[in-house]
Design a protein around this motif. Structure first.
Motif, short mmCIF file in Angstrom:
data_model
loop_
_atom_site.label_atom_id
_atom_site.label_comp_id
_atom_site.label_asym_id
_atom_site.label_seq_id
_atom_site.Cartn_x
_atom_site.Cartn_y
_atom_site.Cartn_z
N TRP A 1 0.61 -1.22 -0.19
CA TRP A 1 -0.06 0.42 -0.17
C TRP A 1 0.45 1.64 -0.03
O TRP A 1 0.13 2.05 -0.39
CB TRP A 1 -1.19 0.15 1.13
CG TRP A 1 -2.05 -1.29 0.97
CD1 TRP A 1 -2.10 -2.16 1.86
CD2 TRP A 1 -3.22 -0.88 0.43
NE1 TRP A 1 -3.41 -2.10 1.55
CE2 TRP A 1 -3.96 -1.97 0.62
CE3 TRP A 1 -3.31 -0.33 -0.77
CZ2 TRP A 1 -5.19 -2.26 -0.55
CZ3 TRP A 1 -4.84 -0.83 -2.03
CH2 TRP A 1 -5.31 -1.59 -1.84
N LEU B 1 -7.06 7.30 -0.45
CA LEU B 1 -8.42 6.18 -0.13
C LEU B 1 -9.89 6.38 -0.70
O LEU B 1 -10.03 5.90 -1.11
CB LEU B 1 -8.72 6.82 1.51
CG LEU B 1 -7.29 6.71 2.41
CD1 LEU B 1 -7.78 7.53 3.38
CD2 LEU B 1 -6.81 5.25 2.41
N GLU B 2 -9.64 8.14 -1.53
CA GLU B 2 -10.96 7.88 -1.90
C GLU B 2 -10.79 7.32 -3.44
O GLU B 2 -11.95 7.20 -3.72
CB GLU B 2 -11.63 9.83 -2.03
CG GLU B 2 -11.58 10.16 -1.08
CD GLU B 2 -12.27 12.12 -1.11
OE1 GLU B 2 -11.84 12.24 -1.87
OE2 GLU B 2 -13.23 11.99 -0.52
N LEU C 1 -9.20 5.09 -4.01
CA LEU C 1 -9.53 3.59 -4.06
C LEU C 1 -10.53 3.12 -3.77
O LEU C 1 -11.61 2.36 -4.78
CB LEU C 1 -8.65 2.80 -2.74
CG LEU C 1 -7.35 2.92 -2.57
CD1 LEU C 1 -7.55 2.51 -1.63
CD2 LEU C 1 -6.33 2.03 -3.79
N VAL C 2 -11.50 3.84 -3.59
CA VAL C 2 -13.35 3.51 -3.46
C VAL C 2 -14.32 3.78 -4.74
O VAL C 2 -14.71 3.06 -5.36
CB VAL C 2 -14.08 4.47 -2.35
CG1 VAL C 2 -15.34 3.96 -2.02
CG2 VAL C 2 -13.27 3.52 -0.71
N SER D 1 -14.01 -2.38 1.79
CA SER D 1 -13.73 -1.38 2.98
C SER D 1 -12.10 -2.22 3.51
O SER D 1 -11.82 -0.89 4.43
CB SER D 1 -15.24 -2.00 4.50
OG SER D 1 -15.09 -1.44 5.03
N SER E 1 -10.06 -3.51 1.81
CA SER E 1 -9.11 -2.81 1.76
C SER E 1 -8.56 -1.07 2.04
O SER E 1 -7.95 -1.52 2.15
CB SER E 1 -9.33 -3.29 0.03
OG SER E 1 -9.63 -3.96 -0.25
N GLN E 2 -9.81 -0.83 2.18
CA GLN E 2 -9.96 1.13 1.68
C GLN E 2 -8.96 0.72 3.71
O GLN E 2 -7.99 1.45 3.59
CB GLN E 2 -10.74 1.78 1.85
CG GLN E 2 -10.45 3.00 2.49
CD GLN E 2 -11.32 3.66 2.69
OE1 GLN E 2 -12.52 3.69 2.76
NE2 GLN E 2 -12.06 5.20 1.63
N SER E 3 -8.89 0.56 4.37
CA SER E 3 -8.98 0.25 5.72
C SER E 3 -7.24 -0.36 5.87
O SER E 3 -6.60 -0.31 6.80
CB SER E 3 -9.79 -1.09 7.07
OG SER E 3 -11.17 -0.15 6.76
N ARG F 1 -15.72 6.98 1.80
CA ARG F 1 -15.06 5.13 2.40
C ARG F 1 -15.95 4.62 2.10
O ARG F 1 -17.30 4.56 1.79
CB ARG F 1 -15.87 5.12 4.53
CG ARG F 1 -14.83 6.50 5.31
CD ARG F 1 -14.97 5.93 6.35
NE ARG F 1 -13.70 7.24 7.22
CZ ARG F 1 -12.98 6.35 8.16
NH1 ARG F 1 -13.10 5.47 7.50
NH2 ARG F 1 -12.58 7.58 8.55
N SER F 2 -15.41 3.15 1.63
CA SER F 2 -16.45 2.62 1.42
C SER F 2 -16.86 1.55 2.17
O SER F 2 -16.84 1.40 3.69
CB SER F 2 -15.48 1.60 0.89
OG SER F 2 -16.03 0.30 0.23
#
Length: 434
Positions: free
Chosen positions: A146, A170-171, A173-174, A181, A183-185, A211-212
């Motif tokens: 990451w 991060l945005e 990624l979604v 969620s 993967s984003q976390s 957020r996802s």
């Protein structure tokens, strides 16, 4: 091979370089069976460029992409070599970039217990910080993956590495990649660690960002009869570890990393060492499998004895602990309960050792057994842990006891299993039944 690679997985039209790439591939004498995979690596590189034309790619782009692959979980060294060859053909033969013929294959990361020099490379410093805190190899691989992606995102966008860049990454990624969620976390956790322990300046509160949404999913749970059918169908070499996943509520790697000293046949207990979150716990040893486990350990001891006679170095061990106790890897107590059938040479020391069976072998065995037993549910190794918790609660076990046996930090995680119990809401009769 047909034309299955004329379009990518999303059904997009063929790229402008697809035909010359196929021709260059053939002229380079590569086997036709590999063409599909060479196309996959070329397209992944094109996606890595984030919209920039492939013919404008630089050496830094190519080597950055290969470095990302080399540090990605699940990517083997031979796959990195294959991707390197694919980029050489694409950039050198198709687009005539002379430097493409000298692309360097990134060196594999050093073994996890080998100290790293602290230089200017942020990834090296990240690995060093992770190993100083004794995080698992899998955590190290995912964090490096990451952080590499984040650094490439900042480099391609020409933006500074700060809280705004983290929020934008991060945005993306979604929104653009539609990642889950989890993967984003995971990406957020990696970047928090990177900024705190490598950059040295935590980015603080990110504020609001997209957020996802985490879906509320119930675990798949088998009936007791289905579990019995499944375990009776699992191939013999993998039946016992699968039985401990259910009988003791173990996670996959917790079962495979068990050592002889962790099994207490007299007290019917299994000690889980350094489990998830670096926590130890004790769980139950199922009585049904106690005698089979004792017989299995007798066979394992014979294997260990033959290894000692041939002068092998014993089991895998932590280098720092081996320096303190040099004879420990050859001691019976430290051997794996489920040893691998083949030996391997430790790349760090050159010593011949015996590891535990690979997790993918047990995963395949459980999935195959579920199909063979005609269980029409998605079944994996972790399903057996879900069954352990649910069946205990159905039997009237206290939820705090189940929490301790599972090793959950928060009881709310264990509470998930109360939703799949056959009480009280699911005990009502349907009006269709009169």
């Amino acid at each position: 091979m047909g034309n299955d690679f004329d379009e990518d997985d999303r059904g997009a039209p063929p790229e402008s370089w697809a035909a010359p790439f196929r021709k260059a591939f053939s002229l380079r004498g590569r086997p036709e069976s590999r063409l599909k995979w060479y196309f996959i690596w070329a397209r992944r590189f094109a996606a890595y460029l984030s919209g920039r034309s492939v013919h404008l790619a630089s050496r830094e782009d190519a080597e950055g992409f290969l470095s990302m692959l080399a540090s990605s979980p699940g990517i083997a060294p031979w796959q990195v070599e294959q991707a390197t060859d694919a980029l050489t053909i694409l950039l050198g033969s198709v687009f005539g970039q002379a430097w493409a013929w000298t692309i360097r294959i990134p060196a594999p990361p050093p073994p996890p217990d080998v100290p790293l020099p602290i230089g200017d490379d942020p990834v090296e410093r990240l690995r060093y910080a992770i190993r100083c805190r004794r995080y698992s190899v899998r955590t190290e691989d995912s964090y490096v993956f990451w952080v590499n992606r984040f650094l490439a995102f900042c480099r391609d966008g020409g933006i500074e590495q700060d809280a705004d860049a983290v929020r934008a990454f991060l945005e993306r990624l979604v929104i653009a990649e539609q990642m889950s969620s989890s993967s984003q976390s995971q990406a957020l956790n990696a970047l928090v660690f990177h900024f705190k322990h490598v950059v040295g300046s935590p980015f603080g509160n990110l504020g609001e960002f997209r957020r996802s949404k985490r879906p509320r999913k119930l675990p798949v749970v088998l009936s007791r009869e289905e579990v019995r059918r499944l375990l009776d169908t699992v191939d013999t070499p993998y039946r016992l570890p699968a039985a401990l996943l259910y009988g003791g509520g173990l996670r996959l790697m917790e079962a495979l990393r068990l050592r002889v000293k962790d099994i207490d046949l007299d007290r019917r207990q299994i000690s889980v060492r350094d489990g998830k979150g670096q926590k130890d716990r004790v769980t139950v040893l199922p009585e049904r499998w106690r005698e089979r486990l004792a017989a299995h350990l007798v066979e394992v001891r014979k294997i260990h004895g033959r290894d000692l006679e041939l002068g092998y170095a014993g089991t895998t061990f932590w280098p720092a602990l081996e320096r303190k106790y040099p004879g420990a890897p050859r001691e019976w107590a430290w051997q794996y309960v489920f040893p691998a059938t083949r030996l391997y040479v430790d790349p760090a020391t050159g010593k011949t050792r015996r590891h535990h069976i690979h997790e993918s072998a047990l995963q395949r065995a459980v999935r195959f057994a579920a199909r063979k037993a005609d269980i029409a549910k998605p079944v994996g190794c972790h399903t057996l842990r879900h069954c352990f918790a649910t069946h205990l609660l159905e039997s009237g076990a206290d939820i705090r006891t189940v929490q301790e046996l599972l090793g959950h930090s928060d009881v709310s995680t264990t509470m998930l299993y109360t939703h799949v119990l056959n009480r009280p809401g699911l005990a009502v009769r349907s009006p269709e039944d009169g």
